[in-house]
Design a protein around this motif. Structure first.
Motif, PDB file in Angstrom:
ATOM      1  N   VAL A   1       0.889   4.151  -2.974  1.00 13.73           N
ATOM      2  CA  VAL A   1       0.608   5.567  -2.703  1.00 13.73           C
ATOM      3  C   VAL A   1       1.766   6.445  -3.182  1.00 13.73           C
ATOM      4  CG1 VAL A   1       0.361   7.257  -0.849  1.00 13.73           C
ATOM      5  CG2 VAL A   1      -0.978   5.145  -0.794  1.00 13.73           C
TER       6      VAL A   1
ATOM      7  N   ALA B   1       2.667  12.074   0.743  1.00 14.03           N
ATOM      8  CA  ALA B   1       1.558  11.218   0.343  1.00 14.03           C
ATOM      9  C   ALA B   1       1.470   9.990   1.242  1.00 14.03           C
ATOM     10  CB  ALA B   1       1.718  10.796  -1.113  1.00 14.03           C
ATOM     11  N   VAL B   2       2.611   9.400   1.553  1.00 10.03           N
ATOM     12  CA  VAL B   2       2.625   8.227   2.434  1.00 10.03           C
ATOM     13  C   VAL B   2       2.189   8.614   3.843  1.00 10.03           C
ATOM     14  CG1 VAL B   2       4.111   6.497   3.516  1.00 10.03           C
ATOM     15  CG2 VAL B   2       4.357   6.992   1.074  1.00 10.03           C
TER      16      VAL B   2
ATOM     17  N   GLY C   1      -4.619   8.321   7.448  1.00 12.34           N
ATOM     18  CA  GLY C   1      -5.949   7.858   7.077  1.00 12.34           C
ATOM     19  C   GLY C   1      -6.167   6.397   7.459  1.00 12.34           C
ATOM     20  N   ALA C   2      -5.107   5.602   7.306  1.00  6.89           N
ATOM     21  CA  ALA C   2      -5.208   4.189   7.662  1.00  6.89           C
ATOM     22  C   ALA C   2      -5.327   4.003   9.151  1.00  6.89           C
ATOM     23  CB  ALA C   2      -3.981   3.425   7.153  1.00  6.89           C
TER      24      ALA C   2
ATOM     25  N   TRP D   1      -1.491   8.955   3.901  1.00 11.87           N
ATOM     26  CA  TRP D   1      -2.095   7.617   3.806  1.00 11.87           C
ATOM     27  C   TRP D   1      -2.034   6.901   5.150  1.00 11.87           C
ATOM     28  CZ3 TRP D   1       0.923   2.989   4.105  1.00 11.87           C
ATOM     29  CH2 TRP D   1       0.215   1.805   3.841  1.00 11.87           C
TER      30      TRP D   1
ATOM     31  N   GLY E   1       0.814  -1.211   0.000  1.00 14.53           N
ATOM     32  CA  GLY E   1       0.000   0.000   0.000  1.00 14.53           C
ATOM     33  C   GLY E   1       0.844   1.255   0.000  1.00 14.53           C
ATOM     34  N   ALA E   2       1.909   1.259   0.808  1.00 11.30           N
ATOM     35  CA  ALA E   2       2.795   2.425   0.858  1.00 11.30           C
ATOM     36  C   ALA E   2       3.455   2.668  -0.494  1.00 11.30           C
ATOM     37  CB  ALA E   2       3.852   2.228   1.936  1.00 11.30           C
TER      38      ALA E   2
END
Length: 378
Positions: free
Chosen positions: A338, A369-370, A376-377, A373, A334-335
């Protein structure tokens, strides 16, 4: 002139398995007769022909004589008076020394059907000892047919062959070819166990064989679990090889790859997986900057598939240790996704004429961005 289906096609049919390829032996023929019948010659060592319609291989029945060490050291003889039994006795295992006639009858002069029913690998004759590749082939068959065991006399013969240096005469490309095929079977651990039992693993991959020392018994058991875990997941050869050797130091992996001339994709993934083990283990605790650094170090932005393959190999290690899950894989995948989604072109355009600032600006954007993310996660 008579032709017979021989070898693996007969074996697999009797086992009720799909037959992939059919090889044929022709008895009572000459090369000239084959050409006159429309067959096309192929092969350099002995007369092999392709059927004009099916393109299946037809080899003239042959005998062979050992003339030098290794698997190249043979002289072949073909003639119309060479019998099917003469040809079959030179084959490796009894289960591969059966033939099927054109009428469907099975020719089994050396007990192949008996050993097939008993699930035993047994050499046909002393000719087995003349070709060290047969040790690798038997080990590969053990990975394909895990219910089979090696006959005691065959196991003893293999140990003698290793002690006499026959395995040392093998060329690296052939060793890798057989190992790679074995790694792609359903139970690769069986291949390693057979090679280890006869002493061949110590000659072929001493770095891996060292894990079988008394002080490292747990490591050897783990290696067998890891490679079977990778096989059960139907991973690629590169992932399976990386999973197999990730417990070795990078220097040892490099030595294995140089000695066996391992393909670059397998070598690079194995080295990267071993190098990043410690980082992957604590991946969930890494900050956004460290996550981007990991992706950069592994060339994940240019080669994302290889990065994901590294995670698959590492997951095999974790699951072989008993982990019910490996959260690092979806997290790091996921990282990377992103960070790769950052539009580098837009970032570069925003830098204007200051081209030197572009790499740093792109990196900051990826870290940001990471970071977003991760928040948010969370």
């Amino acid at each position: 002139m008579k032709s017979y289906v021989v070898g693996g096609a007969v074996r697999d049919a009797l086992l009720g398995l799909p037959v992939q390829d059919r090889d044929h032996v022709v008895v009572g023929a000459t090369p000239e007769a084959m050409l006159a019948a429309g067959f096309r010659p192929v092969g350099k060592d002995f007369p092999v022909f392709l059927h004009p319609d099916t393109q299946e291989e037809y080899a003239l029945a042959r005998t062979e004589r050992k003339t030098a060490p290794g698997y190249h050291g043979f002289v072949f003889h073909t003639a119309p008076d060479v019998t099917l039994e003469d040809d079959l006795i030179r084959r490796d295992l009894t289960i591969n020394a059966m033939a099927q006639g054109e009428d469907g009858s099975i020719v089994d002069p050396y007990g192949g059907r008996r050993d097939l029913d008993a699930r035993i690998f047994r050499h046909v004759s002393g000719a087995f000892a003349e070709d060290p590749v047969r040790i690798l082939r038997l080990a590969r068959f053990a990975a394909r047919f895990p219910a089979f065991t090696v006959a005691p006399e065959t196991a003893s013969l293999m140990r003698t062959m290793v002690a006499e240096g026959e395995v040392d005469a093998l060329v690296p490309e052939r060793v890798w070819q057989e190992l790679a095929r074995g790694l792609m079977e359903a139970h690769p651990s069986r291949m390693l166990a057979v090679l280890r039992d006869c002493g061949a693993l110590a000659r072929i991959m001493p770095e891996l064989d060292a894990f079988w020392g008394a002080a490292q018994a747990d490591k050897s058991v783990h290696i067998l679990r890891v490679i079977d875990t990778a096989a059960a997941a139907s991973h690629t050869l590169a992932v399976r090889f990386a999973a197999l050797v990730q417990g070795l130091a990078s220097q040892a992996i490099g030595a294995v790859c140089r000695r066996l001339k391992v393909p670059n994709d397998c070598r690079d993934l194995a080295l990267m997986t071993a190098r990043e083990q410690a980082t992957l283990a604590r991946a969930l605790a890494l900050g956004p900057d460290d996550l981007v650094t990991l992706c950069e170090r592994c060339d994940g932005f240019r080669k994302p598939e290889r990065f994901l393959d590294m995670l698959l190999a590492a997951e095999c290690d974790a699951r072989a240790r008993g982990a019910a899950a490996y959260p690092q894989r979806p997290y790091l995948a996921g990282a990377l996704a992103v960070a790769r989604a950052v539009n580098a072109g837009e970032v570069a355009a925003a830098c204007g004429a200051d081209k030197e600032q572009i790499p740093a600006a792109i990196r900051r954007a990826r870290v940001a961005a990471v970071s977003a993310w991760m928040e948010g996660a969370g």
